[in-house]
Every structure is written in structure tokens, then in C-alpha cells.
Scaffold this active site. Structure first.
Site, PDB file in Angstrom:
ATOM      1  CG  ASP A 293      30.371 -50.909 -31.830  1.00 34.01           C
ATOM      2  OD1 ASP A 293      29.748 -51.521 -30.944  1.00 34.01           O
ATOM      3  OD2 ASP A 293      30.481 -51.356 -32.998  1.00 34.01           O
TER       4      ASP A 293
ATOM      5  CG  ASP B 158      22.789 -51.926 -32.574  1.00 32.28           C
ATOM      6  OD1 ASP B 158      21.633 -51.543 -32.339  1.00 32.28           O
ATOM      7  OD2 ASP B 158      23.457 -52.569 -31.757  1.00 32.28           O
TER       8      ASP B 158
END
Length: 385
Positions: free
Chosen positions: A275, A101
Site C-alpha cells: 500500500d 492499519d
């Protein structure tokens, strides 16, 4: 179509749709480090490790990809150090795909004092109080030093509820940052940069964000800023709003989601990738996810229950240890409790994803969803007899 792991390494990042059932699709992402079966759940390896698990175990459970966190890794041990040590794949001994990320969510939620400008965000580390600056370009640079295969744009993720004007400002800033991230990422055929749809709980802003990102012709698209406390029906409504405006030929990733029910409902609305820290965090706090729903091993009702969590499971943690023993470990604060319950939880999540993929192929996802939800209600019931 079998759900056996098949590798189709590709020099370019490609997404292939293999089957569809309603809005749900089954597919495969191919890239140089291997293939990702979708819909996919990506275990979260925040600081280069999936907490309480060996990465070999994570792979054996069925994970094709894990997630790493840019914010945490840039603070410890440092992106430049990871690069010097061969990149995150070699550092963590995970030679398969990794998604990182951007660090934006953690900057907004974990750091101390922070200041957001057009150029980026200045923030204070939660580790030692040191000041750092992260621009869209620096976020991509850090992810490149880590060596990740899928990289996320830097965005501003604001907490809900918030006013429409503030949500619009953050969404528009995120779009400008997406353009800068795309330019910084450049042409990397075997890797991908995903844009992130923002817009809070406002449909018009979500559509504006999705349209603008789609026009950038990125390799994949994420939906961010959800699962932050809003009701599930609001999350589903935002997914349904956005989907018609995202390219059919690109993977779609719902960030930070979630519970098994969230995942099932989102797949039914067209999401391909997920996720969440939930299965690992819950495992460390005595909560098991199973075919029969959630089981809280802290509850005294399990103190003399000789049954395993699920005798039909292939996972040793699920099949071979009694609820009484797991209850004892949790109540005694033994580290093994978190290890076994995390193992169980990740096993269940991957079994759920495999079942979802097979159901889509067979055109029976609605029936699979109904059967699965019916089983969950049995979760923490006391023993029969």
C-alpha cells in the site's frame, strides 16, 4: 493462468500460492467478502475515501482491496459512529475486502504530544488537540467497529536513523503488543490479524522480531518501519533478511511501499501485498506514473504536447486527454487535474501488478522487470521531432 478477477469467497481466511518464480510468488487470498489476487497493490483510503476517486472507479481499475486508516477514522467521524452506520464497507459503499492499519504510525508521526508506556500510547489529536489513549486492545476494538477484514497489530514505529538500543526497545514492545492484539482479536475465521516485523535497519533485531511473530502463528505478516527515508538497497536488504523466517504459507505485506521500482524489487524478494499514498498524492501534485516512467505535468515542455500520457492504455484518463490539457489543468489549479492524474496513476499501478502476476505465472519475472525498467527511463523526455 488468466489474471481475470475470479471470486472464491471463503468462510475462512485462506492464502493459496498459485505460482512461483524465484522468490516471487503469485497467490490468492480468499475470505467472505471476496478474493485478493497477489501480488496486490492496495489503494489507500485514509478517511474512508481514496482521494479524488469514486470507489467504483477504483474497483474497475482492478483493486481487490483498499486500506482504511484507524487513526483518522477514530478521530473523524469516530469508530462507534461508523459502526452505528453499518461499518466502513456500507459507509463507504465498498463491499469488498478492507485492510485497516493500527493507527500506530500516524500516532507516532502526526499527533502532537504523546507518551508511550507499556499499556499503550496517550496522544494529542492533530485535528482538535483532544487527548486520546490507544492500547493494543483499543486498536483492535476500533478496527472491529470499523468492520475491516484484515487488521494490523498496534506497534511502535520509530523514525530512522535511531540507536540500536532504542530500536530494540521499540521492537520488543511491539512484540508484547502483538501478543495482546492477538488475544484481543480472538478467533475470527473469516478475518485476519497481521503482526508487524520491526527492527529498523539492524538485521539481528529484524530476525528476532520475525521469529517471535512467526511463533505466534498469525494469519499474515507485515514488514514495517521501512520506506521512511532509508536508501532502497537498505530496504531490500531488510526484506531479504526477514523472508527466510516468515512462514511460506502466509501472506507477506510490505507497509507503505511505494514507487513502482520499490514494488517490483520487493515482489522479486517475496512480498505479496503493498500500500502507498504515492500514486494518489503524486496525482494531486501534477505527477503521472506511466508505462514510460514519471511525467511531471508542471513542466512547460508539455504546454503544447498533443500526445496523451499513453495511447495504448485502457484508462480514459491516460488515453483520451492530451498532455497539454493536463498541463493546463495543473498550472490552473483545477481540481480535475488531481482527479485525472490520480485515475491515471492508480490505473498504472494496477496494470503493473497484473503484469507482475502474469510474469510470475509464465516464469519470466526477471525479463518483465528488465523490460519494465528499460521503459521507465523514457519518462519525461520531450516530444520527438
Amino acid at each position: 493462468m488468466s489474471d481475470e478477477r475470479e471470486q472464491h469467497p471463503s468462510e475462512t481466511f485462506t492464502f493459496t500460492q498459485l505460482a512461483q518464480d524465484g522468490a516471487a510468488r503469485r497467490g490468492r487470498i480468499d475470505m467472505p467478502r471476496g478474493s485478493i489476487r497477489t501480488p496486490a497493490f492496495m489503494p489507500v483510503g485514509t478517511a474512508g475515501t481514496v482521494k479524488a476517486m469514486y470507489l467504483d472507479q477504483v474497483r474497475d481499475l482492478g483493486a481487490d482491496i483498499i486500506l482504511g486508516n484507524t487513526y483518522h477514522l477514530m478521530l473523524r467521524p469516530g469508530a462507534e459512529r461508523v459502526a452505528k452506520l453499518g461499518g466502513l464497507h456500507e459507509f463507504a459503499r465498498w463491499p469488498h475486502p478492507i485492510l485497516t492499519d493500527s493507527g500506530g504510525f500516524q500516532v507516532m508521526s502526526l499527533s502532537g504530544l504523546r507518551k508511550i508506556t507499556e499499556e499503550g500510547v496517550t496522544f494529542q489529536s492533530h485535528v482538535d488537540g483532544a487527548k486520546h489513549f490507544m492500547s493494543p486492545e483499543r486498536s483492535i476494538e476500533i478496527q472491529g467497529l470499523l468492520g475491516s477484514d484484515i487488521q494490523m497489530q498496534l506497534d511502535e514505529c520509530i523514525a530512522l536513523p535511531a540507536g540500536e538500543k532504542e530500536i530494540a526497545r521499540a521492537m520488543e514492545l511491539s512484540l508484547r503488543w502483538a501478543e495482546r492484539c492477538k488475544a484481543a482479536f480472538g478467533d475470527q475465521p473469516g478475518k485476519a490479524m497481521f503482526g508487524i516485523v520491526q527492527g529498523g535497519d539492524h538485521k539481528e533485531l529484524r530476525v528476532q522480531s520475525a521469529k517471535a511473530l512467526a511463533a505466534m502463528d498469525l494469519k499474515g505478516y507485515a514488514i514495517g518501519g521501512l520506506a521512511v527515508g532509508e536508501p532502497q538497497d537498505v530496504m531490500f536488504d531488510m526484506i531479504e533478511t526477514v523472508m527466510p523466517f516468515l512462514p511460506q504459507t502466509k501472506p507477506r505485506y510490505l507497509m507503505g511501499v511505494g514507487t513502482p521500482d520499490d514494488i517490483l524489487g520487493s515482489v522479486q524478494r517475496g512480498v505479496d501485498m503493498f500500500d502507498c499514498v504515492m500514486p494518489t498524492r503524486a496525482g494531486r501534485h501534477g505527477l503521472a506514473f506511466t508505462r514510460h516512467g514519471r511525467i511531471n505535468l508542471k513542466n512547460a515542455r508539455h504546454a503544447e504536447d498533443h500526445r496523451p500520457l499513453d495511447a495504448t492504455s485502457d484508462c480514459p484518463a491516460t488515453r483520451d486527454y492530451s498532455r497539454a490539457y493536463l498541463h493546463h489543468l495543473v498550472r490552473a489549479g483545477e481540481p480535475l487535474a488531481g482527479m485525472l492524474l490520480t485515475w491515471n496513476n492508480l490505473a498504472y499501478y494496477q496494470q503493473l501488478m497484473a503484469g507482475i502476476r502474469d510474469a510470475i505465472t509464465g516464469g519470466r519475472l526477471a525479463a518483465f522487470a528488465a523490460e519494465t525498467r528499460a521503459e521507465w527511463v523514457k519518462g519525461d523526455l520531450p516530444p520527438i521531432g
